[in-house]
Scaffold this active site. Structure first.
Site, PDB file in Angstrom:
ATOM      1  CB  CYS A 146       0.183  -3.769   0.148  1.00  0.00           C
ATOM      2  SG  CYS A 146      -1.047  -4.090  -1.129  1.00  0.00           S
ATOM      3  CB  CYS A 169      -2.956   2.760  -4.307  1.00  0.00           C
ATOM      4  SG  CYS A 169      -3.433   1.646  -2.953  1.00  0.00           S
TER       5      CYS A 169
END
Length: 347
Positions: free
Chosen positions: A93, A188
């Site tokens: 990410c 997340c």
């Protein structure tokens, strides 16, 4: 005045970063990225960011990056487990989503720097480990583009996490009113367990066979996606008197291979090169360095060279001492002392 774009999460750390940057004379603007579909989390954190922005008098913007995140990170995460790999979504990410979007915004807006709350530093033009070794996040940043590094600021890189909050609350008492989302996780989009995510896409509870390292059937397991390399629970081994560990995962026939702790040991680690500059190997030379095979592992001394296999660059690390539990899909990160040289994803 130098302008900096701060990636804000809505937590105390990144909010305090905004204050530290202002103190250092930067014109700060915030950026919040919506990357997952957990709207309750977004609501919590955006409320915090709005509160911080009002107190410090800084602008902020929200960018919906969910489509790119799903393709580059979420799908990669799910598909990796289906292939028997152990993915590293944060390491993917950072270069492909967070910093990429941040620098796109900074370039469009004419902002000089990008800042984040990572516990890492910049030294001699490289990502380096943070002072707080218990929270150091340099491992997850190995894939950042070299041309970005001169424009990155890590305000917390020289701070100790445990000491930070009391200092921040003393200097900015209103930080104590920021809400924190319940059940916060490192990943997340994972609320409790990665299996909860996989269950939305695959049958994760298909019983299979456990094999020993000689290929003999010795027990049963609950479904190969429920295991990662080194796991020692959740499967049955007939007549076992000593601990057994997962040493291999075979998705094609839903089997796992188990062995004793020494079966997890290896002195060679291979990885698909992701960010190690070719300049290190201009004459086919190898490099002596230290490597990490996962976030919480200690650095191990190694000699690394790069070979071409099937049109791909493969890093091969030969280690001075054996390492345990090397998992395909995790990152192999190379260090020169405390500075990150680059790395790749283990195959």
């Amino acid at each position: 005045m130098r302008k900096v774009l701060l990636l804000m999460s809505g937590g105390v750390d990144s909010s305090y970063c905004a204050y530290l940057l202002q103190k250092q004379g930067y014109a700060v603007s915030g950026l919040y990225l919506k990357l997952h579909d957990k709207e309750a989390k977004h609501d919590y954190y955006l409320k915090n960011i709005e509160f911080c922005a009002q107190h410090l008098g800084i602008p902020y913007r929200v960018i919906d990056g969910r489509e790119a995140f799903k393709k580059q990170v979420y799908d990669y995460f799910v598909e990796s487990y289906a292939k028997g790999l152990t993915p590293n979504p944060c390491a993917m990410c950072n270069p492909e989503i967070k910093f990429k979007i941040a620098f796109e915004v900074a370039d469009i807006e004419g902002l000089d720097f990008v800042a984040t709350g990572h516990y890492a530093q910049i030294k001699e033009g490289r990502i380096a480990q943070g002072v707080d070794m218990s929270k150091d996040q340099s491992y997850f940043l190995f894939g950042l583009k070299p041309e970005w590094i001169a424009r990155i600021i890590f305000p917390l890189g020289d701070k100790i996490k445990e000491e930070l909050k009391p200092i921040a609350l003393h200097e900015l008492p209103w930080l104590g009113t920021l809400e924190s989302y319940k059940d916060s996780q490192e990943i997340c989009f994972v609320e409790h367990s990665y299996l909860d995510v996989l269950k939305k896409h695959y049958n994760t509870e298909s019983q299979g066979v456990v094999l020993d390292t000689q290929g003999r059937e010795v027990g049963t397991h609950k479904g190969y996606m429920q295991y990662t390399i080194g796991k020692r629970k959740g499967f049955n081994v007939k007549g076992a008197l000593t601990p057994h560990y997962v040493v291999k995962i075979n998705p094609q026939d839903n089997t796992i291979v188990v062995g004793d702790k020494e079966s997890l040991a290896t002195r060679e680690v291979r990885a698909l090169n992701f960010s190690l500059p070719k300049a290190y190997f201009v004459n086919g030379d190898s490099i002596d360095c230290a490597v990490k095979i996962r976030y919480r592992s200690h650095k191990a001394k190694a000699n690394v060279h790069c070979v071409q296999e099937g049109g791909k660059e493969i890093l091969i690390a030969h280690l001075e001492e054996p390492v345990y539990g090397v998992a395909s899909g995790q990152a192999l990160v190379l260090y020169d002392a405390d500075k990150v040289l680059g790395g790749g994803f283990i195959i």
